[in-house]
Design a protein around this motif. Structure first.
Motif, PDB file in Angstrom:
ATOM      1  N   THR A   1       0.841  -1.202   0.000  1.00 43.55           N
ATOM      2  CA  THR A   1       0.000   0.000   0.000  1.00 43.55           C
ATOM      3  C   THR A   1       0.878   1.255   0.000  1.00 43.55           C
ATOM      4  OG1 THR A   1      -0.234  -0.271   2.387  1.00 43.55           O
ATOM      5  CG2 THR A   1      -2.077  -0.971   1.026  1.00 43.55           C
ATOM      6  N   MET A   2       2.174   1.065   0.221  1.00 39.22           N
ATOM      7  CA  MET A   2       3.143   2.147  -0.006  1.00 39.22           C
ATOM      8  C   MET A   2       4.306   1.521  -0.780  1.00 39.22           C
ATOM      9  SD  MET A   2       4.848   4.868   2.615  1.00 39.22           S
ATOM     10  CE  MET A   2       5.949   4.045   3.713  1.00 39.22           C
ATOM     11  N   ARG A   3       4.781   2.224  -1.797  1.00 37.55           N
ATOM     12  CA  ARG A   3       5.940   1.745  -2.561  1.00 37.55           C
ATOM     13  C   ARG A   3       6.910   2.906  -2.699  1.00 37.55           C
ATOM     14  NH1 ARG A   3       2.311  -0.095  -7.395  1.00 37.55           N
ATOM     15  NH2 ARG A   3       0.611  -0.070  -5.887  1.00 37.55           N
ATOM     16  N   ALA A   4       8.155   2.675  -2.391  1.00 35.71           N
ATOM     17  CA  ALA A   4       9.107   3.776  -2.446  1.00 35.71           C
ATOM     18  C   ALA A   4      10.220   3.465  -3.434  1.00 35.71           C
ATOM     19  CB  ALA A   4       9.700   4.017  -1.065  1.00 35.71           C
ATOM     20  N   ASP A   5      10.447   4.391  -4.368  1.00 36.50           N
ATOM     21  CA  ASP A   5      11.595   4.303  -5.272  1.00 36.50           C
ATOM     22  C   ASP A   5      12.543   5.423  -4.882  1.00 36.50           C
ATOM     23  OD1 ASP A   5      10.072   2.392  -6.543  1.00 36.50           O
ATOM     24  OD2 ASP A   5       9.329   3.769  -8.077  1.00 36.50           O
ATOM     25  N   ALA A   6      13.831   5.151  -4.994  1.00 34.69           N
ATOM     26  CA  ALA A   6      14.812   6.167  -4.589  1.00 34.69           C
ATOM     27  C   ALA A   6      15.660   6.574  -5.789  1.00 34.69           C
ATOM     28  CB  ALA A   6      15.700   5.618  -3.481  1.00 34.69           C
ATOM     29  N   ASN A   7      15.861   7.884  -5.935  1.00 31.97           N
ATOM     30  CA  ASN A   7      16.796   8.400  -6.932  1.00 31.97           C
ATOM     31  C   ASN A   7      18.060   8.823  -6.198  1.00 31.97           C
ATOM     32  OD1 ASN A   7      15.324   8.351  -9.500  1.00 31.97           O
ATOM     33  ND2 ASN A   7      13.910   9.701  -8.433  1.00 31.97           N
ATOM     34  N   ILE A   8      19.166   8.230  -6.582  1.00 30.11           N
ATOM     35  CA  ILE A   8      20.399   8.427  -5.820  1.00 30.11           C
ATOM     36  C   ILE A   8      21.514   8.880  -6.752  1.00 30.11           C
ATOM     37  CG2 ILE A   8      22.094   7.290  -4.307  1.00 30.11           C
ATOM     38  CD1 ILE A   8      19.636   5.073  -4.189  1.00 30.11           C
ATOM     39  N   SER A   9      22.224   9.920  -6.330  1.00 29.72           N
ATOM     40  CA  SER A   9      23.456  10.289  -7.029  1.00 29.72           C
ATOM     41  C   SER A   9      24.470  10.680  -5.964  1.00 29.72           C
ATOM     42  CB  SER A   9      23.210  11.451  -7.997  1.00 29.72           C
ATOM     43  OG  SER A   9      22.834  12.612  -7.292  1.00 29.72           O
ATOM     44  N   ILE A  10      25.733  10.736  -6.341  1.00 27.20           N
ATOM     45  CA  ILE A  10      26.755  11.148  -5.371  1.00 27.20           C
ATOM     46  C   ILE A  10      27.541  12.322  -5.944  1.00 27.20           C
ATOM     47  CG2 ILE A  10      27.017   8.906  -4.241  1.00 27.20           C
ATOM     48  CD1 ILE A  10      29.641   8.650  -5.945  1.00 27.20           C
ATOM     49  N   ARG A  11      28.141  13.091  -5.041  1.00 26.98           N
ATOM     50  CA  ARG A  11      28.948  14.238  -5.467  1.00 26.98           C
ATOM     51  C   ARG A  11      29.990  14.505  -4.384  1.00 26.98           C
ATOM     52  NH1 ARG A  11      24.216  18.744  -4.525  1.00 26.98           N
ATOM     53  NH2 ARG A  11      24.244  18.757  -2.269  1.00 26.98           N
ATOM     54  N   PRO A  12      31.095  15.179  -4.736  1.00 21.57           N
ATOM     55  CA  PRO A  12      32.096  15.493  -3.723  1.00 21.57           C
ATOM     56  C   PRO A  12      31.441  16.324  -2.616  1.00 21.57           C
ATOM     57  CG  PRO A  12      32.935  15.960  -5.923  1.00 21.57           C
ATOM     58  CD  PRO A  12      31.493  15.649  -6.082  1.00 21.57           C
ATOM     59  N   ARG A  13      31.675  15.915  -1.363  1.00 19.16           N
ATOM     60  CA  ARG A  13      31.037  16.624  -0.250  1.00 19.16           C
ATOM     61  C   ARG A  13      31.378  18.109  -0.317  1.00 19.16           C
ATOM     62  NH1 ARG A  13      28.737  14.675   4.118  1.00 19.16           N
ATOM     63  NH2 ARG A  13      29.637  12.593   3.876  1.00 19.16           N
ATOM     64  N   GLY A  14      30.372  18.918  -0.071  1.00 27.74           N
ATOM     65  CA  GLY A  14      30.615  20.365  -0.037  1.00 27.74           C
ATOM     66  C   GLY A  14      30.334  21.038  -1.368  1.00 27.74           C
ATOM     67  N   THR A  15      30.155  20.257  -2.445  1.00 28.03           N
ATOM     68  CA  THR A  15      29.839  20.893  -3.731  1.00 28.03           C
ATOM     69  C   THR A  15      28.324  20.901  -3.921  1.00 28.03           C
ATOM     70  OG1 THR A  15      29.858  18.849  -4.980  1.00 28.03           O
ATOM     71  CG2 THR A  15      31.960  19.990  -4.730  1.00 28.03           C
ATOM     72  N   THR A  16      27.867  21.610  -4.942  1.00 30.06           N
ATOM     73  CA  THR A  16      26.428  21.650  -5.205  1.00 30.06           C
ATOM     74  C   THR A  16      26.108  21.006  -6.555  1.00 30.06           C
ATOM     75  OG1 THR A  16      26.702  23.838  -6.176  1.00 30.06           O
ATOM     76  CG2 THR A  16      26.019  23.748  -3.861  1.00 30.06           C
ATOM     77  N   GLN A  17      27.076  20.287  -7.102  1.00 28.40           N
ATOM     78  CA  GLN A  17      26.854  19.728  -8.434  1.00 28.40           C
ATOM     79  C   GLN A  17      25.752  18.668  -8.417  1.00 28.40           C
ATOM     80  OE1 GLN A  17      30.769  17.875  -9.042  1.00 28.40           O
ATOM     81  NE2 GLN A  17      29.713  16.009  -9.697  1.00 28.40           N
ATOM     82  N   MET A  18      25.041  18.537  -9.546  1.00 26.77           N
ATOM     83  CA  MET A  18      24.025  17.496  -9.673  1.00 26.77           C
ATOM     84  C   MET A  18      24.584  16.434 -10.609  1.00 26.77           C
ATOM     85  SD  MET A  18      21.722  18.390  -7.675  1.00 26.77           S
ATOM     86  CE  MET A  18      20.012  17.989  -7.811  1.00 26.77           C
TER      87      MET A  18
END
Lengths: 457, 479
Positions: B193-210
């Motif tokens: 009755t609940m389904r969760a999908d996750a979108n995950i990316s990583i970036r160097p800590r402290g940056t704002t890059q997507m």
């Protein structure tokens, strides 16, 4: 094979009581056979659902499909005592008329009215070919529940008849709110009572640009018809809609995208013929859908898919332009009482229209239905007996050229009345339109014109 | 280089409506296959969608409960793709004009800091059919169960505000509590009755890059969501450190192997507006009517519970997680039983017992009134804790008053001092060693002697009273 009917009602006309009981049993809220249409013979297209009848919408995609319930229009007509005489041979999904016999049941008096799905102007072109009257109601006035078409935002259940009175009585019954179609706007149905028309007080607008693309002879005929209206005392007013030529483009882009999506359900998973030999379901889709549609509809669906997946921006532009055209037309109709558009050169009944560029000779008329197989139809070998029913030839360009004068009303949703030429020849066939919900007034105008036709100019 | 994860969630929630979204078929996906179908949810030719008013209301309440702003104008689109679970070749979903925008939830992160997790938008959509893959002899067949086709769903799309698996799990817990309290869904990952999908990316800590994101699906518990995200973060980190590019794709969580595996992409095109479902125009007045129907929200309720019943924040939170438990607690506490006793017995005894019997708290024979009567006897020392636990078990099997069960089963504590004195005499006589130890200063020996007297009483004595009496007796006799 029956030259006109694809399926005839197995019950005779005297079986009304039974039909009324059926109407009651579907429980859509109408009293059983209130008698208002008793005796009226109705022919439908095979894309109009009638419970228990084969309902293939003229497409191999639905070969053998039998309806489980009545369309709302059918249920209401039955409830008023009308007799459903049968469904006629029609183009695939009724679209573009190619290969069908639309209008013939009424012309040959097998039926008093025909219900025709009007997606690009089919009711008006068929009426012109058959020499009868046709009314495409305002979009949203008649329930679409149980109608099988391709372009949901443009298609509308239209009515053909030799008599405007029968059209009026039919509209009284089939229009109005329906608990099974929530897309109908919450508004009052138009006044269908007859009203007097005083030509001296009526202004009819004529859009210059609508005549631009007319062949010379049709242009002359239209001008002669306008002159006949002037002689009868109507005031004519020239108007301009510079973007008129965009109607065709907008119809083609929006219409084909909607069709591509609407025809997605013909996947052979739950119903419709499934092509043999597929190794997995992707192949099942490809093979079944390849066999499901005739070349004309298939080219339309492919075009729609192209715009949706490859040129989505063009589709969005077309939607924006459509909204603008609707506004422009609303502005024009608010300045006059009615607008006149050229009638369609239907020619004699059963004879293909001269405007059908790209249509093989005979392809647009009833040859297919008369038993001559359509040339080059896909007709999968396993379906030999029914193959001639499907896949009539037509080209997109040809159909859009033929319906260039009618499709504007499918883009805007406004009502249009087609009146055939006057018996004396003083006036050619003509389309009359007005603002949304002007349906009742259009019928009154039509009656007034037919009345003077009878008296002679 | 140190990396941080950027995580967004897409959560589908099945609304607990009586009917499907566009027809009147019962919304019971678990019934016998293809029982709950009609021409509309099978999308036979000529079918028209009729949007359920209840689905709209439940979705609207859910949006308001999450602090989202209901949009005055929203509309359905056709999400076109070809798959046997989709009977009309497109899914009706609100792609361009969603039901609500904004909103969010507060969570406490692993460092104890409060964090606001924003929601981007919430839209309505219909569920698709269920595919069942079987063998007919040696031939594999795929069967379609349309019971689920047309089930009303909302999809909640968060902003990419989450940074750790812990935060994702906390967000889902908070979401579950909030949605359950507005009553729009059971909201259970385990039963779908609940389904969760996750979108995950990583970036160097402290940056704002997507960076390029990877979508992970198929997690059917909150723990799995955390595990899958943690796995994916380490997988992507390893890839980037090895100089490999992260590709945009979808992966499935394998709960047995505890890894994510790439899945084949579904062909999807842009969504086109649907011409058959009317555009939804929500008036200010209607929205206010919905707002007035919102129950007390969990954070407000937790504050009230701490103040009124003298509970700690944690205790209050444990009670409000399930609105049914919170309601039950209030009724019993208002019957004059000490709130902390109610909380303790409710959470540790009654709720597990109800669950064990696969019942609902609301429909259980142990009504708040009977439960209160039981706890009152306990408070007055008429029965002891172990007797109370046994009486509770009996209360599931009969409608008798707890007092009557205690009487019939002889659970009353022995309060007659003469009877207790006799038992104490007997135990002192039998256990000279323990008596000597206690008198020698070993306090533990007293506990042993209390236990012996309890056993001699058949569990019916009050241990507190015995302890007092024993201490008195042995003290008196001290030389």
């Amino acid at each position: 094979m029956d030259p006109i009917f694809f399926h005839r009602n197995p019950e005779t006309a005297t079986g009304h009581g039974h039909a009324a009981v059926q109407g009651h049993a579907t429980g859509h809220g109408h009293a059983p056979d209130d008698g208002r249409l008793r005796g009226l013979k109705v022919a439908v297209q095979p894309g109009v659902a009638v419970k228990g009848w084969p309902t293939d919408a003229g497409s191999h995609a639905l070969a053998g499909y039998v309806s489980l319930e009545d369309a709302t229009v059918v249920q209401r007509l039955r409830g008023a005592g009308a007799y459903l005489c049968g469904s006629i041979h029609a183009a695939e999904f009724g679209f573009g008329l190619a290969g069908g016999r639309t209008g013939e049941a009424v012309r040959q008096a097998f039926a008093d009215i025909e219900l025709v799905l009007d997606s690009i102007g089919e009711s008006r072109v068929a009426a012109a070919r058959a020499g009868v009257c046709g009314l495409k109601p305002s979009y949203g006035l008649v329930s679409r529940f149980g109608l099988i078409g391709l372009i949901p935002s443009m298609e509308c259940c239209a009515v053909l008849s030799r008599s405007l009175d029968d059209i009026r009585e039919t509209l009284r019954i089939i229009t109005g709110q329906d608990g099974l179609d929530f897309s109908l706007p919450d508004e009052e149905a138009p006044d269908f009572s007859s009203m007097a028309i005083d030509p001296g007080k009526i202004t009819i607008g004529v859009i210059d640009e609508a005549q631009d693309a007319l062949p010379a002879t049709e242009g002359e005929e239209f001008r002669a018809s306008l002159e006949a209206l002037r002689r009868r005392g109507f005031t004519l007013q020239e108007m301009s809609l510079p973007d008129f030529s965009l109607f065709s483009l907008v119809h083609r882009i929006v219409g084909s995208v909607e069709a591509s999506s609407a025809a997605g359900r013909y996947d052979s998973v739950r119903y419709g013929p499934r092509a043999p030999g597929a190794k997995n379901w992707n192949e099942m889709y490809l093979l079944s859908r390849a066999a499901a549609f005739g070349p004309f509809v298939k080219s339309y669906l492919i075009q729609g898919a192209f715009f949706q997946f490859e040129r989505y921006g063009a589709f969005e532009d077309a939607c924006r332009i459509r909204a603008r055209l609707v506004r422009e037309m609303r502005r024009l109709t608010s300045q006059v009482d009615f607008l006149a558009f050229p009638g369609i050169d239907g020619g004699a009944a059963g004879v293909p229209s001269g405007g059908m560029a790209g249509v093989p000779s005979g392809g647009a008329s009833g040859d297919t239905a008369a038993g001559v197989p359509a040339k080059g139809g896909p007709g999968s070998p396993g379906e030999a007996p029914s193959a001639p029913r499907y896949g009539a030839q037509a080209s997109l360009r040809g159909v859009y050229a033929e319906f260039a004068s009618t499709l504007f009303a499918n883009v805007t949703g406004q009502p249009v009345l087609y009146l055939p030429s006057s018996p004396g020849g003083g006036r050619a066939g003509i389309q009359l339109t007005g603002p949304r919900l002007a349906d009742g007034r259009l019928l009154a105008l039509g009656e007034s014109l037919l009345e003077t036709d009878r008296k002679g100019d | 280089m140190e990396f941080e994860a950027v995580i967004g969630l897409e959560i589908h929630i099945e609304l607990n409506c009586a009917t499907k979204m566009f027809c009147d078929c019962p919304n019971r996906p678990g019934d016998e296959p293809n029982l709950n179908t009609c021409p509309t949810c099978l999308w036979l030719p000529g079918a028209m969608p009729r949007l359920s008013e209840q689905a709209l209301e439940k979705a609207a309440l859910l949006c308001l409960g999450l602090g989202a702003e209901l949009q005055p104008r929203s509309a359905f689109d056709q999400k076109v793709y070809y798959y046997p679970d989709l009977p009309k070749g497109y899914q009706l979903s609100q792609a361009h004009l969603p039901l609500s925008r904004g909103g969010g939830l507060d969570i406490i992160d692993e460092n104890g800091a409060a964090k606001r997790m924003r929601i981007h938008h919430i839209h309505m959509e219909e569920d698709v059919a269920k595919l069942v893959h079987e063998m007919e002899g040696r031939v594999p067949v795929s069967l379609v169960d349309f019971n689920r086709a047309g089930t009303p769903l909302v999809e909640i799309v968060t902003e990419p505000d989450l940074r750790t698996p812990y935060e994702a799990m906390e967000f889902l817990k908070a979401l579950r509590t909030q949605v359950r309290s507005v009553g729009s869904s059971e909201c259970n990952l385990e039963n779908g009755t609940m389904r969760a999908d996750a979108n995950i990316s990583i970036r160097p800590r402290g940056t704002t890059q997507m960076s390029t994101k990877v979508e992970v699906k198929n997690m059917n518990s909150i723990r799995h969501v955390g595990d899958a995200i943690a796995y994916e973060i380490s997988r992507q980190t390893a890839a980037v450190q090895a100089g490999e590019a992260v590709l945009l794709h979808t992966r499935l969580w394998d709960p047995d192997k505890k890894v994510t595996l790439p899945m084949r992409a579904k062909f999807e095109g842009p969504c086109v507006p649907d011409p058959c479902v009317p555009v939804l125009e929500l008036s200010e007045e209607w929205i206010e009517t919905m707002r007035a129907r919102l129950p007390e929200m969990p954070s407000v309720k937790a504050g009230r519970f701490s103040r009124r019943y003298g509970l700690t924040d944690d205790e209050a939170l444990s009670l409000i997680a399930d609105p049914e438990v919170a309601r039950y607690f209030e009724v019993v506490a208002e019957e004059g039983v000490a709130p902390r006793t109610v909380m303790h017995w409710l959470i540790t005894q009654l709720v597990p017992a109800v669950k064990e019997r696969r019942q609902e708290l609301a429909g259980s024979r142990v009504t708040p009134a009977r439960f209160a009567a039981l706890l009152r006897m306990l408070a007055k020392d008429e029965i002891n804790a172990s007797a109370a636990r046994e009486v509770l078990v009996s209360m599931f099997d009969s409608n008798e008053a707890p007092e009557a069960i205690v009487g019939v089963r002889g659970f009353e504590q022995i309060s007659d001092l003469d009877a207790l004195d006799a038992l104490i005499d007997k135990v002192i006589g039998e256990q000279p060693g323990a008596v000597a130890d206690f008198r020698g200063g070993e306090e533990k020996a007293l506990g042993f002697l209390v236990g012996r007297v309890m056993r001699a009483s058949g569990g019916k004595a009050n241990p507190k009273v015995i302890r007092g009496l024993l201490a008195d007796r042995l003290g008196e006799a001290k030389p």
